[in-house]
Design a protein around this motif. Sequence first.
Motif, short mmCIF file in Angstrom:
data_model
loop_
_atom_site.label_atom_id
_atom_site.label_comp_id
_atom_site.label_asym_id
_atom_site.label_seq_id
_atom_site.Cartn_x
_atom_site.Cartn_y
_atom_site.Cartn_z
N ALA A 1 5.00 60.91 50.70
CA ALA A 1 4.68 60.07 50.30
C ALA A 1 3.84 59.57 52.06
O ALA A 1 2.85 59.53 51.42
N ARG B 1 1.46 63.53 51.61
CA ARG B 1 0.54 62.52 50.31
C ARG B 1 -0.32 61.39 49.99
O ARG B 1 -1.75 61.39 50.26
N ASP B 2 0.25 59.92 50.89
CA ASP B 2 0.06 59.09 50.30
C ASP B 2 -1.14 58.01 51.58
O ASP B 2 -2.33 58.12 51.79
N THR C 1 5.28 54.60 44.91
CA THR C 1 5.11 56.04 45.00
C THR C 1 6.12 56.74 43.85
O THR C 1 6.68 56.40 43.34
N VAL D 1 -1.91 55.05 41.66
CA VAL D 1 -1.75 54.14 42.87
C VAL D 1 -1.30 53.29 41.83
O VAL D 1 -2.01 52.75 40.76
N VAL E 1 -5.18 55.27 49.48
CA VAL E 1 -4.44 56.03 49.11
C VAL E 1 -4.36 56.96 47.71
O VAL E 1 -4.58 58.06 47.73
N ARG F 1 -4.89 60.67 48.38
CA ARG F 1 -4.25 62.04 47.00
C ARG F 1 -5.44 62.96 46.50
O ARG F 1 -5.21 63.88 46.57
#
Length: 355
Positions: free
Chosen positions: A178, A181-182, A274, A279, A312, A316
Amino acid sequence: MEQDRKIRVAITHGDTNGVGYELIFKIFEDPAMLELCTPIIYGSPKVASYHRKALNRETPFSIIASVEEAKPDRLNLLTTFDDEIKVELGQPSDEATEAARKALKRAMVDVQQGKADVLVMAPDTLPDFLSREPEVLRIRIADELRVALVTNVLAIKDVPEAITKQKVVDKTQILHTALRRDLRISNPRIAVLALNPPADNEEDPWGDEEKEVIIPAIDELEQKGIQAFGPYAAETFFGQGSYQKFDGILAMYYDQGMTPMKAIAQEDAVSLATGMPFVCTSTETGVGYDIAGKNVADESALRHAIYLAIDVFRNRQNYDEPMENPLPKLYKEKRDDSEKVRFAVPKSKEPQKDE
């Protein structure tokens, strides 16, 4: 999602006797928010009108029956139920809980089907449904402080048994993914907290849980290429400001992670769920029964939750896109002596004699 369309943010109205509608109206009085996204409030036009009148606010909204009807330059209110419901500001009730449940259920379906892009939850009193899913990890975020938990709300006596090596490894891996990626932290550093306070013996300070569970988990994570450090005693870790050196923190139980976080972050903390296919963010503030209807609720946490969901979602997309379309090889590697010579580095070189 079409490239020229604003991100569609599904926002649940939360507890109908709390401050949810007040927060929403305050946020979308700002025209800049409508330029950032297309908000879709999942709730009740009747309840929304009651709150707007009680608060003496003039925030306009359009009533819609489906996401497809949402207007990009308006606050859209999607009707999730049309039953008569008694609003009792500041009072918990089964009706209010059921209204929040219906809104959340409809919003989740629309986001899962791709009709809306992200889900943001206004404060409610629903049980934490996300905690029942083992692959879901809630990360509480306030500025640079990011805290996740190995166990959720448990009695202290049940915590030691609930902490296993595999669970610590799994939760840390989800947190690591997370953060990359986020939140786009390329090489995150994660602090893992101890369960027990350290003993006075400096040579052997830790208890059984640290020796048998947490330290072996950290060793395994290191072998997997994850920068996990610890275990750290929570008191000195937060008290001495060591948390500022890390991108994420894994606490063993609720009070260990959330008490210091709420003391540091106060009212601005938000939560990112996550490990889910979509999201989902929410605030860490309560439903505000004590201030409901008084027009004094601070909307900043819910605003931050909306910002976080949008960020986010974009992160992503940017993170996943190169993996979905990898560059093809331009040539087939030749495994012959000429290639070996070409890329070889000589181990030594004979010195040249002076002429």
